[in-house]
Design a protein around this motif. Sequence first.
Motif, PDB file in Angstrom:
ATOM      1  N   ARG A  97      74.521  20.499  31.820  1.00 18.59           N
ATOM      2  CA  ARG A  97      73.129  20.708  32.215  1.00 18.59           C
ATOM      3  C   ARG A  97      72.750  19.788  33.368  1.00 18.59           C
ATOM      4  O   ARG A  97      73.300  18.701  33.523  1.00 18.59           O
ATOM      5  CB  ARG A  97      72.172  20.528  31.036  1.00 18.59           C
ATOM      6  CG  ARG A  97      72.128  19.143  30.446  1.00 18.59           C
ATOM      7  CD  ARG A  97      71.127  19.094  29.272  1.00 18.59           C
ATOM      8  NE  ARG A  97      71.687  19.598  28.032  1.00 18.59           N
ATOM      9  CZ  ARG A  97      70.984  20.241  27.096  1.00 18.59           C
ATOM     10  NH1 ARG A  97      69.698  20.477  27.286  1.00 18.59           N
ATOM     11  NH2 ARG A  97      71.553  20.639  25.979  1.00 18.59           N
ATOM     12  N   SER A  98      71.790  20.248  34.180  1.00 18.64           N
ATOM     13  CA  SER A  98      71.231  19.441  35.263  1.00 18.64           C
ATOM     14  C   SER A  98      69.745  19.736  35.346  1.00 18.64           C
ATOM     15  O   SER A  98      69.276  20.780  34.863  1.00 18.64           O
ATOM     16  CB  SER A  98      71.907  19.751  36.596  1.00 18.64           C
ATOM     17  OG  SER A  98      71.678  21.105  36.972  1.00 18.64           O
ATOM     18  N   GLY A  99      68.980  18.821  35.966  1.00 16.62           N
ATOM     19  CA  GLY A  99      67.538  18.997  36.058  1.00 16.62           C
ATOM     20  C   GLY A  99      66.853  18.981  34.712  1.00 16.62           C
ATOM     21  O   GLY A  99      65.780  19.564  34.531  1.00 16.62           O
ATOM     22  N   HIS A 100      67.440  18.291  33.753  1.00 16.63           N
ATOM     23  CA  HIS A 100      66.954  18.270  32.381  1.00 16.63           C
ATOM     24  C   HIS A 100      66.119  17.016  32.126  1.00 16.63           C
ATOM     25  O   HIS A 100      65.992  16.134  32.966  1.00 16.63           O
ATOM     26  CB  HIS A 100      68.141  18.303  31.419  1.00 16.63           C
ATOM     27  CG  HIS A 100      69.127  17.201  31.670  1.00 16.63           C
ATOM     28  ND1 HIS A 100      70.050  17.261  32.700  1.00 16.63           N
ATOM     29  CD2 HIS A 100      69.317  15.989  31.084  1.00 16.63           C
ATOM     30  CE1 HIS A 100      70.777  16.147  32.715  1.00 16.63           C
ATOM     31  NE2 HIS A 100      70.345  15.361  31.745  1.00 16.63           N
ATOM     32  N   VAL A 101      65.560  16.938  30.923  1.00 15.89           N
ATOM     33  CA  VAL A 101      64.904  15.725  30.429  1.00 15.89           C
ATOM     34  C   VAL A 101      65.938  14.926  29.637  1.00 15.89           C
ATOM     35  O   VAL A 101      66.644  15.477  28.792  1.00 15.89           O
ATOM     36  CB  VAL A 101      63.704  16.075  29.528  1.00 15.89           C
ATOM     37  CG1 VAL A 101      63.170  14.826  28.833  1.00 15.89           C
ATOM     38  CG2 VAL A 101      62.614  16.755  30.335  1.00 15.89           C
ATOM     39  N   GLY A 102      66.038  13.636  29.915  1.00 12.03           N
ATOM     40  CA  GLY A 102      66.907  12.747  29.146  1.00 12.03           C
ATOM     41  C   GLY A 102      66.179  11.453  28.885  1.00 12.03           C
ATOM     42  O   GLY A 102      66.035  10.621  29.790  1.00 12.03           O
ATOM     43  N   VAL A 103      65.661  11.261  27.663  1.00 14.14           N
ATOM     44  CA  VAL A 103      64.812  10.103  27.363  1.00 14.14           C
ATOM     45  C   VAL A 103      65.273   9.426  26.073  1.00 14.14           C
ATOM     46  O   VAL A 103      65.725  10.079  25.131  1.00 14.14           O
ATOM     47  CB  VAL A 103      63.332  10.509  27.219  1.00 14.14           C
ATOM     48  CG1 VAL A 103      62.755  10.920  28.554  1.00 14.14           C
ATOM     49  CG2 VAL A 103      63.162  11.633  26.203  1.00 14.14           C
ATOM     50  N   THR A 104      65.127   8.097  26.045  1.00 16.35           N
ATOM     51  CA  THR A 104      65.386   7.336  24.819  1.00 16.35           C
ATOM     52  C   THR A 104      64.203   7.501  23.884  1.00 16.35           C
ATOM     53  O   THR A 104      63.054   7.239  24.268  1.00 16.35           O
ATOM     54  CB  THR A 104      65.596   5.851  25.132  1.00 16.35           C
ATOM     55  OG1 THR A 104      66.693   5.706  26.037  1.00 16.35           O
ATOM     56  CG2 THR A 104      65.883   5.058  23.872  1.00 16.35           C
ATOM     57  N   LEU A 105      64.453   7.942  22.661  1.00 15.51           N
ATOM     58  CA  LEU A 105      63.380   8.162  21.708  1.00 15.51           C
ATOM     59  C   LEU A 105      62.735   6.829  21.342  1.00 15.51           C
ATOM     60  O   LEU A 105      63.404   5.889  20.905  1.00 15.51           O
ATOM     61  CB  LEU A 105      63.914   8.853  20.450  1.00 15.51           C
ATOM     62  CG  LEU A 105      64.457  10.277  20.648  1.00 15.51           C
ATOM     63  CD1 LEU A 105      64.997  10.829  19.336  1.00 15.51           C
ATOM     64  CD2 LEU A 105      63.378  11.201  21.210  1.00 15.51           C
TER      65      LEU A 105
END
Length: 676
Positions: free
Chosen positions: A309-317
């Motif tokens: 995937r690209s252009g995604h959301v990737g966040v630490t909860l």
Amino acid sequence: MTHAMGKGHMQKAKRALYLFFLRSLYGLRSWSFLAILFLIASPLWGGQPGTFTPKGNLNQSRGGHTATLLPNGTVLIVGGKDASGRSMATAEIFDPATGQYTELLPTLPVPVSGHTATLLKNGTVLIAGGVAESGTPIGFAQVFDPATSTFSGPKLMAVSRSEHTATLLTKDGRVLIAGGTDGSASLADLELYDQDTGSFSRVPTTLQVARRSHTAALLDDGTVLLAGGSDPAGALSSAELYNPAANTVVAVGSLNAPRMQASAALLLNGTVFVAGGKNFQGEDLNSAEIYDPPTKSFTQLAALMTSPRSGHVGVTLQDNGKVLLLGGTNAGQLVTGVELYDPVTGTFRTVGAPATARTRAATNFFAVPYTGGMLASGGQDANQNPLASSELFSYPTLRTDKQDYPPGYVVRMLGEGWQPNEEISILIHETGNPDFTMVVSADAAGAFAFDAFQTQSKDIGMSFLATASGPQTNWTAQARFTDSVTSATITSPTTGSPVTVTALPANVTISFNYSTSAGSTTGQASIEGSGNTTVASNSKSLTPGTGSDSITVTIPAGTANGSYNAKVQVNNSTGSGPNNKTDTQSAAVIVNVVACTAPSITTNPSNQTVEYGQNATFSAAASGNPTPTVQWQVSTNGGTIWSDISGATSTTLTVTAPTVAQSGNKYRAVFTNSCG
């Protein structure tokens, strides 16, 4: 340190009463009573752990917008693209108490999408750059003030840009705007927004590599890691580090694969997790890597993501530590699945997908009592149509009542989002000491709160990592906290009103707040120039605890003109070792010393002829550095003897209704300064 294990038993009452009897894990030691407390569960507003729950709809469908948690617990939704693909000037507020959105009036001064939104230390929100209705990058910023529910701006930026990053520098409250594109080329320009002056300034240095669609992560030491992205040739693997204290940019180890439109998330151990993106050939990636600040290098993970995937959301909860990967595209198609990276196991796993697959959604977390939820609002569907729906991802949490504990204080742990009555094991890892475990039971709402253990009075500078594990939820959650000096914050001078020094040597007083444990405590204040060169410093003993103090430093003669930083460091030592906290105010002192020159008369007083009963006025002026002072004198014998006129120390002298006896008196203005 008293390491302890306890087990709670819920009583039949409206609130769960926990009696914790703790015992050491090291051999057979006596039981000891630590705490009695009432536990009040958090509201049940989410779903089962690892699932999405529909929430209210946006008033307008939008994608490419931002969502920012405000100090009052509500969420600001700004801009985005509408169904026609045009940037929007509208904004909304989400209230977690009602689960509904309210449209804001008035609208933004400038319609915008693809921008950044940063919560500033003063509670306002900086909305920077992005794309205008015309589709071109914007060279303006706008500011939202929650106190008045209004937008101000536009504020002129140094460079028009989109696809940039905005990073809050937590040590001084400024915002770093890095890279992006001006519509024709990738940018290497850096600029800083100062909330005190409400303006942008260009950083004198630039990125070593121009980049857009890159990642940015604020590291624990206050530096900013900028990695990947693209230039006209394609995806980049290079990475660099910006140091706000020195205004420098240095190259660090490269990514193992070129990545543009990747995600980057700071993990609880201080490393950075970089995932997905597109490679140099434009292929979507299912790999991830970890940046280690001490070695300044990246290591590729052996485990692979469940989907490229690209252009995604990737966040630490928040209050958990896992990283959620949501949305994005793979080979031009929307990725419908959602996955988690678990730093505890170093593996990926899928979780429940939202009811509506989406990309370019905005995400945000919440404050107590709505912790344990991440809201995904709007976005675009598989046909790139904007969405109005929003969904809440629920997960278990672990947190402490403080981020930092003075030695001898009791650590209170809290959690939400677990299964009702679930028995949760909490492993405590402490630097330099063996791990130990506690067990606690969640209440009927899946929440818990208890006094876990007391930090040792002889310890300082310790770091703790707590990991909670629930067998029923099949989840873990982590919390990091420390045992050290709590804070050091400069209160004056401030960058909004810097001290200007026009003569040397000069004394500058640096005032500050601090909080420490018991033990020997000192404060050191300094004035620093470029390259952190110290030009003046002083120190004093402080009273341990929480307080305010000030230190005066003397800037010596011969110091070059220019802008200088004020710095304060609070040191505390007790028992096994020292610790400190530092705060820096940029451009807090300006030295502007002009060469010393003796007074030079620029205006001579003129003779005055007045009628009886009228006033006579004389004026004089002189130049010089420092600014000359003046004393008027009078001679009644033709200029042989002169006498000072009491109180006549301005450039204008008025003789009120002179008498006939005063006719023929002579008056003069005597100008003096330290040079003559």
